[in-house]
Motif scaffolding. Sequence first.
Motif, PDB file in Angstrom:
ATOM      1  N   LYS A  54       0.872  -1.269   0.046  1.00 31.96           N
ATOM      2  CA  LYS A  54       0.029  -0.069   0.013  1.00 31.96           C
ATOM      3  C   LYS A  54       0.808   1.200   0.010  1.00 31.96           C
ATOM      4  O   LYS A  54       0.383   2.224  -0.544  1.00 31.96           O
ATOM      5  CB  LYS A  54      -1.072   0.059   1.185  1.00 31.96           C
ATOM      6  CG  LYS A  54      -1.963  -0.992   0.959  1.00 31.96           C
ATOM      7  CD  LYS A  54      -2.752  -1.096   2.070  1.00 31.96           C
ATOM      8  CE  LYS A  54      -4.222  -2.028   1.874  1.00 31.96           C
ATOM      9  NZ  LYS A  54      -5.102  -2.259   2.778  1.00 31.96           N
ATOM     10  N   GLU A  55       2.112   1.183   0.601  1.00 30.52           N
ATOM     11  CA  GLU A  55       2.774   2.429   0.613  1.00 30.52           C
ATOM     12  C   GLU A  55       3.291   2.582  -0.808  1.00 30.52           C
ATOM     13  O   GLU A  55       3.493   3.623  -1.011  1.00 30.52           O
ATOM     14  CB  GLU A  55       3.747   2.049   1.729  1.00 30.52           C
ATOM     15  CG  GLU A  55       3.665   2.346   3.010  1.00 30.52           C
ATOM     16  CD  GLU A  55       4.715   1.912   4.037  1.00 30.52           C
ATOM     17  OE1 GLU A  55       5.708   1.535   3.689  1.00 30.52           O
ATOM     18  OE2 GLU A  55       4.437   2.045   5.300  1.00 30.52           O
ATOM     19  N   HIS A  56       4.195   1.458  -1.166  1.00 30.29           N
ATOM     20  CA  HIS A  56       4.475   1.516  -2.675  1.00 30.29           C
ATOM     21  C   HIS A  56       3.331   2.021  -3.540  1.00 30.29           C
ATOM     22  O   HIS A  56       3.965   2.999  -4.418  1.00 30.29           O
ATOM     23  CB  HIS A  56       4.890   0.077  -3.091  1.00 30.29           C
ATOM     24  CG  HIS A  56       5.426   0.066  -4.511  1.00 30.29           C
ATOM     25  ND1 HIS A  56       4.527  -0.131  -5.418  1.00 30.29           N
ATOM     26  CD2 HIS A  56       6.662   0.391  -4.961  1.00 30.29           C
ATOM     27  CE1 HIS A  56       5.408   0.090  -6.656  1.00 30.29           C
ATOM     28  NE2 HIS A  56       6.634   0.282  -6.406  1.00 30.29           N
ATOM     29  N   TYR A  57       2.006   1.603  -3.767  1.00 32.29           N
ATOM     30  CA  TYR A  57       1.210   2.610  -4.497  1.00 32.29           C
ATOM     31  C   TYR A  57       1.040   3.895  -4.401  1.00 32.29           C
ATOM     32  O   TYR A  57       1.180   4.419  -5.393  1.00 32.29           O
ATOM     33  CB  TYR A  57      -0.317   1.875  -4.244  1.00 32.29           C
ATOM     34  CG  TYR A  57      -1.303   2.404  -5.117  1.00 32.29           C
ATOM     35  CD1 TYR A  57      -1.319   1.995  -6.542  1.00 32.29           C
ATOM     36  CD2 TYR A  57      -2.371   3.219  -4.348  1.00 32.29           C
ATOM     37  CE1 TYR A  57      -2.375   2.704  -7.107  1.00 32.29           C
ATOM     38  CE2 TYR A  57      -3.252   3.781  -5.240  1.00 32.29           C
ATOM     39  CZ  TYR A  57      -3.187   3.453  -6.458  1.00 32.29           C
ATOM     40  OH  TYR A  57      -4.178   4.114  -7.523  1.00 32.29           O
ATOM     41  N   ILE A 100      13.171  -9.766  -8.768  1.00 35.52           N
ATOM     42  CA  ILE A 100      12.590  -8.828  -7.746  1.00 35.52           C
ATOM     43  C   ILE A 100      13.823  -7.675  -7.747  1.00 35.52           C
ATOM     44  O   ILE A 100      13.821  -6.502  -7.500  1.00 35.52           O
ATOM     45  CB  ILE A 100      12.432  -9.564  -6.721  1.00 35.52           C
ATOM     46  CG1 ILE A 100      11.146 -10.457  -6.554  1.00 35.52           C
ATOM     47  CG2 ILE A 100      12.484  -8.435  -5.309  1.00 35.52           C
ATOM     48  CD1 ILE A 100      10.841 -11.054  -5.346  1.00 35.52           C
ATOM     49  N   SER A 101      14.970  -8.030  -7.773  1.00 35.08           N
ATOM     50  CA  SER A 101      16.382  -7.103  -7.547  1.00 35.08           C
ATOM     51  C   SER A 101      16.108  -6.115  -8.774  1.00 35.08           C
ATOM     52  O   SER A 101      16.791  -5.137  -8.846  1.00 35.08           O
ATOM     53  CB  SER A 101      17.653  -7.902  -7.624  1.00 35.08           C
ATOM     54  OG  SER A 101      18.019  -8.427  -8.784  1.00 35.08           O
ATOM     55  N   GLU A 102      15.686  -6.453  -9.906  1.00 38.37           N
ATOM     56  CA  GLU A 102      15.587  -5.594 -11.309  1.00 38.37           C
ATOM     57  C   GLU A 102      14.290  -4.656 -11.431  1.00 38.37           C
ATOM     58  O   GLU A 102      14.326  -3.816 -12.012  1.00 38.37           O
ATOM     59  CB  GLU A 102      15.852  -6.208 -12.619  1.00 38.37           C
ATOM     60  CG  GLU A 102      16.724  -7.239 -12.555  1.00 38.37           C
ATOM     61  CD  GLU A 102      16.494  -8.701 -13.269  1.00 38.37           C
ATOM     62  OE1 GLU A 102      15.984  -8.682 -14.056  1.00 38.37           O
ATOM     63  OE2 GLU A 102      17.422  -9.483 -13.086  1.00 38.37           O
ATOM     64  N   ARG A 111      11.405  -5.404  -1.094  1.00 36.85           N
ATOM     65  CA  ARG A 111      11.852  -6.480  -2.082  1.00 36.85           C
ATOM     66  C   ARG A 111      12.268  -7.823  -1.108  1.00 36.85           C
ATOM     67  O   ARG A 111      12.091  -9.090  -1.536  1.00 36.85           O
ATOM     68  CB  ARG A 111      13.385  -6.063  -2.544  1.00 36.85           C
ATOM     69  CG  ARG A 111      13.277  -5.267  -3.682  1.00 36.85           C
ATOM     70  CD  ARG A 111      14.834  -4.833  -4.198  1.00 36.85           C
ATOM     71  NE  ARG A 111      14.733  -3.691  -4.950  1.00 36.85           N
ATOM     72  CZ  ARG A 111      14.432  -3.043  -6.143  1.00 36.85           C
ATOM     73  NH1 ARG A 111      14.118  -4.142  -6.880  1.00 36.85           N
ATOM     74  NH2 ARG A 111      14.383  -1.907  -6.276  1.00 36.85           N
ATOM     75  N   LYS A 112      12.816  -7.497   0.137  1.00 43.25           N
ATOM     76  CA  LYS A 112      13.181  -8.572   1.104  1.00 43.25           C
ATOM     77  C   LYS A 112      11.887  -9.320   1.420  1.00 43.25           C
ATOM     78  O   LYS A 112      11.774 -10.621   1.550  1.00 43.25           O
ATOM     79  CB  LYS A 112      13.818  -8.056   2.294  1.00 43.25           C
ATOM     80  CG  LYS A 112      14.318  -8.975   3.280  1.00 43.25           C
ATOM     81  CD  LYS A 112      14.945  -8.440   4.435  1.00 43.25           C
ATOM     82  CE  LYS A 112      15.396  -9.212   5.481  1.00 43.25           C
ATOM     83  NZ  LYS A 112      16.248  -8.524   6.751  1.00 43.25           N
ATOM     84  N   ALA A 113      10.728  -8.598   1.787  1.00 45.86           N
ATOM     85  CA  ALA A 113       9.416  -9.192   2.455  1.00 45.86           C
ATOM     86  C   ALA A 113       8.999 -10.050   1.113  1.00 45.86           C
ATOM     87  O   ALA A 113       8.348 -11.109   1.219  1.00 45.86           O
ATOM     88  CB  ALA A 113       8.477  -8.143   2.666  1.00 45.86           C
ATOM     89  N   MET A 114       8.788  -9.608  -0.114  1.00 44.21           N
ATOM     90  CA  MET A 114       8.365 -10.004  -1.206  1.00 44.21           C
ATOM     91  C   MET A 114       8.962 -11.451  -1.452  1.00 44.21           C
ATOM     92  O   MET A 114       8.570 -12.429  -1.880  1.00 44.21           O
ATOM     93  CB  MET A 114       8.122  -9.396  -2.427  1.00 44.21           C
ATOM     94  CG  MET A 114       7.121  -8.099  -2.426  1.00 44.21           C
ATOM     95  SD  MET A 114       5.455  -8.782  -1.988  1.00 44.21           S
ATOM     96  CE  MET A 114       5.041 -10.010  -3.478  1.00 44.21           C
ATOM     97  N   LYS A 115      10.516 -11.289  -1.367  1.00 43.15           N
ATOM     98  CA  LYS A 115      11.090 -12.656  -1.707  1.00 43.15           C
ATOM     99  C   LYS A 115      10.945 -13.821  -0.670  1.00 43.15           C
ATOM    100  O   LYS A 115      10.942 -14.937  -0.897  1.00 43.15           O
ATOM    101  CB  LYS A 115      12.587 -12.405  -1.397  1.00 43.15           C
ATOM    102  CG  LYS A 115      13.370 -11.767  -2.809  1.00 43.15           C
ATOM    103  CD  LYS A 115      14.829 -11.625  -2.393  1.00 43.15           C
ATOM    104  CE  LYS A 115      15.315 -11.179  -3.783  1.00 43.15           C
ATOM    105  NZ  LYS A 115      16.917 -11.026  -3.709  1.00 43.15           N
TER     106      LYS A 115
END
Length: 317
Positions: A54-57, A100-102, A111-115
């Motif tokens: 939600k923060e990213h959006y 994810i890193s790209e 990134r860490k949470a989604m991995k």
Amino acid sequence: MGSFPVIDLEKLNGEERGTTMAKIKDACENWGFFELVNHGVSHQLMDSVERLTKEHYKKCMEQKFKQMVASRGLEAVQSEIDDIDWESTFHLRHLPVSNISEVPDLEDDYRKAMKQFALELEKLAELLLDLLCENLGLEKGYLKKSFYGSKGPTFGTKVSNYPPCPKPDLIKGLRAHTDAGGIILLFQDDKVSGLQLLKDGQWVDVPPMHHSIVINLGDQLEVITNGKYKSIEHRVIAQSDGNRMSLASFYNPGSDAVIYPAPELVEKEEKGQAYPKFVFEDYMKLYAGLKFQAKEPRFEAMKTIEPSINLGPIATV
């Protein structure tokens, strides 16, 4: 019609295992969808993923979406729109190789949470495939192995936000379709609804529930089960207030995996083999242009491009 199936996976570990397996079987045969609670994915991790999404959006996606809406004049439409969806999306790939890193504009925490989230969902997807094998009378590991191409399965996440829509009666959040792939694991907003599936000719709401994972079956499982399980048409209704978050993770066959009905299941059917044999990538190329149309013509079309591959039994060891 009955109520939407909600399944407590923890009950697989006790005396209610038989009842729980029967619920999963019924959901696969009669709904094509079910909702999981106590599924083993960390609730703390789910909370982090939701907050970061939600923060990213807000930070990176909202303004772009508003610009798209303005450029298309969508706020002032007077008739139904059938060529665009009221959604803001981006895609992450986990397997065979993560991107994810790209992906630009993602915070390191995100990134860490989604991995980590992807790793937990991958384990859950493979557990579910084995539960389906058990219910179908297939050897453990059969479905997972049938998804393996030369590089293993394909696994990715579509991250979507469905912002408030001024004309929800004229614009869909996401138009009706079946999913092309294997098994789909959805982490959806627990406050803002919108997901519906088509059952017995009626649109049925998929209830938002805190910390649940919604499962649905894709076209490839319909083929492999020779139609015993079916992919189900679903859609997202845009809402006039509230921003709905949706993270749909698709555990799909590898691009060069050859998909065909399981011989053990075909033998049990008087109708014989009801679906063609094809390479998954060929199906996806066809699906790209026909996503929002009926699935049956897609299956028919694949019969004309069946691969000339000599298929031995799928090894499950």
